[in-house]
Structure formats: C-alpha cells, structure tokens
Design a protein around this motif. Structure first.
Motif, short mmCIF file in Angstrom:
data_model
loop_
_atom_site.label_atom_id
_atom_site.label_comp_id
_atom_site.label_asym_id
_atom_site.label_seq_id
_atom_site.Cartn_x
_atom_site.Cartn_y
_atom_site.Cartn_z
N MET A 114 0.82 -1.20 0.00
CA MET A 114 0.00 0.00 0.00
C MET A 114 0.87 1.27 0.00
N LYS A 115 1.94 1.23 0.82
CA LYS A 115 2.81 2.40 0.89
C LYS A 115 3.44 2.68 -0.48
N THR A 116 3.88 1.62 -1.15
CA THR A 116 4.51 1.80 -2.46
C THR A 116 3.53 2.43 -3.44
N THR A 117 2.29 1.97 -3.42
CA THR A 117 1.28 2.53 -4.32
C THR A 117 1.09 4.02 -4.06
N LEU A 118 0.98 4.40 -2.81
CA LEU A 118 0.80 5.82 -2.46
C LEU A 118 2.01 6.65 -2.86
N ALA B 40 11.81 -1.24 -2.71
CA ALA B 40 12.36 -2.10 -3.76
C ALA B 40 13.83 -2.30 -3.46
N ASN B 41 14.37 -3.44 -3.90
CA ASN B 41 15.77 -3.72 -3.59
C ASN B 41 16.75 -3.11 -4.60
N ALA C 206 11.47 1.30 -13.07
CA ALA C 206 10.78 0.58 -14.14
C ALA C 206 9.31 0.37 -13.79
N ALA C 207 9.04 -0.05 -12.57
CA ALA C 207 7.65 -0.25 -12.15
C ALA C 207 6.90 1.08 -12.11
N TYR C 208 7.58 2.13 -11.72
CA TYR C 208 6.97 3.45 -11.68
C TYR C 208 6.48 3.88 -13.05
N GLY C 209 7.15 3.45 -14.10
CA GLY C 209 6.78 3.84 -15.45
C GLY C 209 5.32 3.55 -15.77
N LEU D 271 0.23 -1.01 -16.36
CA LEU D 271 0.05 -1.24 -14.92
C LEU D 271 0.23 -2.73 -14.58
N ILE D 272 -0.23 -3.59 -15.45
CA ILE D 272 0.00 -5.03 -15.24
C ILE D 272 1.50 -5.30 -15.25
N GLY D 273 2.20 -4.72 -16.21
CA GLY D 273 3.64 -4.89 -16.27
C GLY D 273 4.35 -4.36 -15.04
N ALA D 274 3.89 -3.22 -14.53
CA ALA D 274 4.48 -2.66 -13.31
C ALA D 274 4.27 -3.61 -12.14
N GLY D 275 3.09 -4.20 -12.06
CA GLY D 275 2.83 -5.17 -11.00
C GLY D 275 3.72 -6.39 -11.08
N VAL D 276 3.93 -6.88 -12.29
CA VAL D 276 4.82 -8.04 -12.49
C VAL D 276 6.22 -7.69 -12.03
N ILE D 277 6.70 -6.51 -12.37
CA ILE D 277 8.05 -6.09 -11.98
C ILE D 277 8.17 -6.01 -10.46
N LEU D 278 7.17 -5.43 -9.81
CA LEU D 278 7.27 -5.22 -8.36
C LEU D 278 7.07 -6.47 -7.54
N VAL D 279 6.11 -7.30 -7.89
CA VAL D 279 5.78 -8.42 -7.01
C VAL D 279 6.11 -9.78 -7.58
N GLY D 280 6.75 -9.81 -8.75
CA GLY D 280 7.15 -11.09 -9.32
C GLY D 280 8.12 -11.83 -8.40
N PRO D 281 8.02 -13.16 -8.39
CA PRO D 281 8.91 -13.94 -7.51
C PRO D 281 10.37 -13.80 -7.93
N ARG D 282 11.21 -13.62 -6.99
CA ARG D 282 12.65 -13.48 -7.22
C ARG D 282 13.35 -14.63 -6.52
N GLY D 283 14.32 -15.20 -7.20
CA GLY D 283 15.03 -16.36 -6.63
C GLY D 283 16.21 -16.04 -5.81
#
Length: 107
Positions: free
Chosen positions: A1-5, A53-54, A61-64, A95-107
């Motif tokens: 939520m904080k990131t969205t705001l 974000a790390n 990129a997600a902000y875009g 926006l879908i792409g931004a979501g994938v970038i931010l919350v996609g699983p990272r190994g």
C-alpha cells in the motif's frame, strides 16, 4: 500500500513539474512557473527513494506504468481531453507490467 501511495505522489509531482515547463515554453506562461515546477520535480525524485524495492532500476521501471496511467488522468482532469479506449488499454497493460516487476517472484 505504501509503495502505491508513493508512486501516485511521485507521478503527480513529476507531471506537475513537467507541466510547469510545458506551460512556460509551449503555453506562454511566465518564467516564474519554473520555480514550483522545479520544487515539484525535487519532490518527485525524493518520493521514488521511498519505494520499497531492492534496486533503484526496478523501482523506476515499475513506476513507469503508474506514470503512464497518471498522465492519462492528468490529460483528462487538467487538459480536458478524454482518453480513448487505446489510451486506457495501453495504460492497463503498463500497470500489469508494473505489478509483475514489483511483485514477481525473485530467486
């Protein structure tokens, strides 16, 4: 939520800052429009440092995607130009792409 705001606040600050320059150069507004414009761009840059974000590049990129959607809202609310279906479809894809970038699983 904080990131969205934070992203929403950053988008408003960036668009307002850039619009101040647009107003001065393209709409014949007075040069003093640059002062709040520059301050707004400083707020924008600071806001992006608050994103959880790390890596800066990933946050940017997600902000875009958020920026694109916010720009279309600005177009409608401030410039009185209603976005068409292609604008809305493109923004949704971003926006879908931004979501994938931010919350996609990272190994």
């Amino acid at each position: 939520m904080k990131t969205t705001l934070v992203y929403i606040g950053a988008a408003i600050a960036e668009i307002a800052g850039c619009f101040a320059f647009w107003g001065w150069l393209r709409l014949g507004k007075p040069v003093w429009w640059l002062i709040p414009g520059l301050l707004s761009l400083v707020v924008f840059a600071y806001a992006l440092t608050l994103v959880e974000a790390n890596a800066a590049g990933r946050a940017y990129a997600a902000y875009g995607g958020v920026y694109i959607a916010a720009s279309l809202l600005w177009l409608w609310a401030i410039e009185s130009v209603r976005p068409d279906r292609w604008d809305i479809t493109g923004a949704a894809i971003c926006l879908i792409g931004a979501g994938v970038i931010l919350v996609g699983p990272r190994g």
